[in-house]
Scaffold this motif. Structure first.
Motif, PDB file in Angstrom:
ATOM      1  N   LEU A  13      70.054  30.372  10.909  1.00 18.96           N
ATOM      2  CA  LEU A  13      70.543  29.055  10.508  1.00 18.96           C
ATOM      3  C   LEU A  13      69.922  28.624   9.182  1.00 18.96           C
ATOM      4  N   LEU A  14      68.614  28.779   9.056  1.00 21.67           N
ATOM      5  CA  LEU A  14      67.929  28.374   7.826  1.00 21.67           C
ATOM      6  C   LEU A  14      68.310  29.264   6.649  1.00 21.67           C
ATOM      7  N   GLU A  15      68.693  30.505   6.942  1.00 19.21           N
ATOM      8  CA  GLU A  15      69.084  31.427   5.879  1.00 19.21           C
ATOM      9  C   GLU A  15      70.336  30.947   5.151  1.00 19.21           C
ATOM     10  N   THR A  16      71.204  30.239   5.862  1.00 26.17           N
ATOM     11  CA  THR A  16      72.482  29.810   5.282  1.00 26.17           C
ATOM     12  C   THR A  16      72.545  28.309   5.013  1.00 26.17           C
ATOM     13  N   SER A  17      71.458  27.584   5.273  1.00 30.52           N
ATOM     14  CA  SER A  17      71.463  26.122   5.104  1.00 30.52           C
ATOM     15  C   SER A  17      70.709  25.718   3.844  1.00 30.52           C
ATOM     16  N   ARG A  18      71.147  24.599   3.261  1.00 28.79           N
ATOM     17  CA  ARG A  18      70.482  24.043   2.075  1.00 28.79           C
ATOM     18  C   ARG A  18      70.182  22.569   2.338  1.00 28.79           C
ATOM     19  N   PHE A  19      69.026  22.100   1.855  1.00 30.42           N
ATOM     20  CA  PHE A  19      68.569  20.763   2.200  1.00 30.42           C
ATOM     21  C   PHE A  19      68.165  19.981   0.958  1.00 30.42           C
ATOM     22  N   ASN A  20      68.211  18.645   1.117  1.00 34.30           N
ATOM     23  CA  ASN A  20      67.812  17.728   0.059  1.00 34.30           C
ATOM     24  C   ASN A  20      66.311  17.865  -0.215  1.00 34.30           C
ATOM     25  N   GLN A  21      65.925  17.800  -1.469  1.00 35.10           N
ATOM     26  CA  GLN A  21      64.517  17.963  -1.826  1.00 35.10           C
ATOM     27  C   GLN A  21      63.642  16.822  -1.321  1.00 35.10           C
ATOM     28  N   LYS A  22      64.259  15.702  -0.950  1.00 39.36           N
ATOM     29  CA  LYS A  22      63.485  14.563  -0.459  1.00 39.36           C
ATOM     30  C   LYS A  22      63.184  14.650   1.041  1.00 39.36           C
ATOM     31  N   CYS A  23      63.666  15.677   1.699  1.00 39.73           N
ATOM     32  CA  CYS A  23      63.458  15.798   3.141  1.00 39.73           C
ATOM     33  C   CYS A  23      62.067  16.363   3.439  1.00 39.73           C
ATOM     34  N   PHE A  24      61.653  16.247   4.703  1.00 43.34           N
ATOM     35  CA  PHE A  24      60.387  16.834   5.150  1.00 43.34           C
ATOM     36  C   PHE A  24      60.605  17.525   6.491  1.00 43.34           C
ATOM     37  N   LEU A 126      68.553  18.023  10.720  1.00 39.34           N
ATOM     38  CA  LEU A 126      68.537  19.235  11.535  1.00 39.34           C
ATOM     39  C   LEU A 126      67.495  19.051  12.636  1.00 39.34           C
ATOM     40  N   PHE A 127      67.891  19.356  13.880  1.00 40.72           N
ATOM     41  CA  PHE A 127      66.937  19.320  14.987  1.00 40.72           C
ATOM     42  C   PHE A 127      67.261  20.434  15.971  1.00 40.72           C
ATOM     43  N   LYS A 128      66.268  21.269  16.255  1.00 39.36           N
ATOM     44  CA  LYS A 128      66.408  22.368  17.205  1.00 39.36           C
ATOM     45  C   LYS A 128      65.212  22.336  18.161  1.00 39.36           C
ATOM     46  N   ARG A 129      65.494  22.705  19.415  1.00 35.31           N
ATOM     47  CA  ARG A 129      64.450  22.620  20.436  1.00 35.31           C
ATOM     48  C   ARG A 129      64.456  23.883  21.295  1.00 35.31           C
ATOM     49  N   PHE A 130      63.244  24.432  21.503  1.00 34.32           N
ATOM     50  CA  PHE A 130      63.051  25.534  22.437  1.00 34.32           C
ATOM     51  C   PHE A 130      62.317  24.963  23.653  1.00 34.32           C
ATOM     52  N   ILE A 131      63.071  24.524  24.627  1.00 33.43           N
ATOM     53  CA  ILE A 131      62.601  23.872  25.856  1.00 33.43           C
ATOM     54  C   ILE A 131      61.776  22.632  25.513  1.00 33.43           C
ATOM     55  N   ASP A 132      60.438  22.740  25.423  1.00 30.22           N
ATOM     56  CA  ASP A 132      59.619  21.542  25.179  1.00 30.22           C
ATOM     57  C   ASP A 132      59.047  21.484  23.769  1.00 30.22           C
ATOM     58  N   ASP A 133      59.409  22.427  22.903  1.00 30.60           N
ATOM     59  CA  ASP A 133      58.943  22.436  21.511  1.00 30.60           C
ATOM     60  C   ASP A 133      60.132  22.219  20.582  1.00 30.60           C
ATOM     61  N   GLY A 134      59.985  21.276  19.655  1.00 30.70           N
ATOM     62  CA  GLY A 134      61.086  20.957  18.766  1.00 30.70           C
ATOM     63  C   GLY A 134      60.739  21.131  17.304  1.00 30.70           C
ATOM     64  N   PHE A 135      61.743  21.484  16.495  1.00 33.19           N
ATOM     65  CA  PHE A 135      61.610  21.587  15.044  1.00 33.19           C
ATOM     66  C   PHE A 135      62.745  20.799  14.415  1.00 33.19           C
ATOM     67  N   GLY A 136      62.412  20.085  13.350  1.00 30.20           N
ATOM     68  CA  GLY A 136      63.448  19.308  12.700  1.00 30.20           C
ATOM     69  C   GLY A 136      63.194  19.097  11.224  1.00 30.20           C
ATOM     70  N   LYS A 185      64.561  25.040  -6.177  1.00 28.98           N
ATOM     71  CA  LYS A 185      65.662  25.509  -7.010  1.00 28.98           C
ATOM     72  C   LYS A 185      67.011  25.350  -6.307  1.00 28.98           C
ATOM     73  N   PHE A 186      67.052  25.766  -5.031  1.00 32.04           N
ATOM     74  CA  PHE A 186      68.342  25.833  -4.329  1.00 32.04           C
ATOM     75  C   PHE A 186      68.373  25.031  -3.029  1.00 32.04           C
ATOM     76  N   GLY A 187      67.244  24.457  -2.614  1.00 30.83           N
ATOM     77  CA  GLY A 187      67.213  23.731  -1.344  1.00 30.83           C
ATOM     78  C   GLY A 187      67.083  24.640  -0.135  1.00 30.83           C
ATOM     79  N   LYS A 188      66.641  25.885  -0.330  1.00 31.80           N
ATOM     80  CA  LYS A 188      66.522  26.869   0.752  1.00 31.80           C
ATOM     81  C   LYS A 188      65.059  27.007   1.175  1.00 31.80           C
ATOM     82  N   LEU A 189      64.801  26.891   2.457  1.00 35.99           N
ATOM     83  CA  LEU A 189      63.449  26.998   2.988  1.00 35.99           C
ATOM     84  C   LEU A 189      63.025  28.457   3.112  1.00 35.99           C
ATOM     85  N   ASP A 190      61.727  28.685   2.975  1.00 36.92           N
ATOM     86  CA  ASP A 190      61.169  30.022   3.145  1.00 36.92           C
ATOM     87  C   ASP A 190      60.479  30.116   4.500  1.00 36.92           C
TER      88      ASP A 190
END
Length: 350
Positions: A13-24, A126-136, A185-190
């Motif tokens: 998902l992150l490989e194909t997604s681009r995000f605003n530079q103001k996000c965290f 963006l918000f994804k959760r693996f049971i009780d652990d979440g990333f967003g 440069k492109f809004g792509k996370l590493d």
């Protein structure tokens, strides 16, 4: 759509997604999720889901009844005495992760609806959760995120986010996700490999009695996992060198390792990302379409083996508490006991 089954899904998902530079970025952790889920409320959520998809879930009411049996009869032994768990989902039952995912997805749906009514409340981009652990990933500032967490904690008294981190770099599952040069440069996370400091790296020793192909495949498989994860080649080289040194400490010969390590290149990352780790069947790799066909055939075989009459029989037995063998004879099934055992196992695994 927030549920993760493994970290590879998030990588793709992150490989194909681009995000605003103001996000965290942020991660969250729910406190003792299984044992804090109110069973009655969870069963209610399952019933609502069943009613919503009654036409696509076969034997839905029967499944709900089986869930009620599992969760309302959570027994355990201690010091020779029997106890019944009266709150929370019992640990260890196969259905616990499924119920937890469905229940949390319902809560997320409620919070999303609140976002429409409360202009101060923002749902993450963006918000994804693996049971009780979440990333967003969220746009705004820390106060927006803290308000989102506080509103989530108000949904249910016992379901609380007790740990969270936010910033330009976070650790989630086996991933270290961060804003690199490509982000600005492109809004792509590493992404790079995350390994806990407590990891003792107790790999299979070289003098183990395992088959040679098992030794080779676990090393190759780990290197390929590193390739899939690492967006930058330098990150792959670093974790690969650590892996090499750790295997040397486990007694592996340098020449043997060099030969295996030379087979896995970071340049193969794009092709490896198209494969699912569970798509190896009998040593052959299948496409996702092929895997779905296999699952569909398995489901079709299951329903052909166990007819609706058989499921109705099981439901009647549960309702009447009558003997299994008498009911089987009533519909002319002389050898259904084995099927009953298999069905019971399948229902437990649900």
């Amino acid at each position: 759509d927030s549920i993760l089954t493994e970290s590879l899904s998030l990588i793709k998902l992150l490989e194909t997604s681009r995000f605003n530079q103001k996000c965290f970025l942020f991660t969250i952790d729910f406190k003792s999720l299984y044992t804090n889920i109110p069973v009655e409320d969870a069963i209610k959520c399952i019933k609502e889901l069943v009613e919503e998809y009654i036409n696509v879930i076969p034997n839905a009411n029967f499944i709900v009844e089986l869930l009620e049996i599992v969760f309302r009869n959570s027994l355990m032994t201690f010091d020779g005495e029997y106890f019944q768990q009266i709150f929370g989902v019992i640990m260890g039952t196969n259905v616990a992760p499924i119920l937890a995912n469905i229940y949390m997805a319902r809560l997320e749906q409620i919070l999303k609806e609140k976002c429409k009514m409360d202009p101060k409340l923002k749902w993450p981009c963006l918000f994804k959760r693996f049971i009780d652990d979440g990333f967003g990933i969220m746009e705004g500032d820390k106060s927006d995120f803290e308000y989102w967490v506080s509103e989530f904690n108000l949904l249910r008294e016992t379901i609380t986010i007790d740990k969270f981190k936010w910033g330009d770099k976070v650790d989630f599952m086996d991933l270290n996700i961060f804003k690199g040069n490509d982000f600005f440069k492109f809004g792509k996370l590493d992404i790079s490999v995350f390994q806990k400091e407590e990891n003792k790296n107790m790999y299979i020793p070289s003098k183990s009695g395992h088959q040679k192909h098992t030794i080779r495949n676990f090393i190759i498989g780990e290197l390929r996992r590193y390739v899939r994860i690492c967006t930058q080649e330098i990150s792959f080289v670093r974790v690969k060198n650590k892996f090499f040194k750790r295997l040397r400490l486990r007694g592996y010969k340098k020449l043997f390792l060099k030969r295996l390590f030379g087979k896995v290149k970071h340049s193969s990352r794009i092709s490896l990302l198209k494969l699912h780790p569970r798509q190896s069947v009998g040593g052959k790799f299948y496409s996702e379409r092929k895997e779905n066909e296999i699952l569909e055939r398995a489901e079709q075989t299951f329903h052909e083996t166990f007819s609706n009459d058989f499921f109705n029989l099981m439901e009647n037995v549960l309702n009447s508490n009558s003997g299994m063998s008498n009911e089987c004879d009533a519909i002319g099934i002389n050898s259904c006991q084995n099927k009953c055992v298999v069905t019971a196992k399948v229902c437990v695994n649900l």
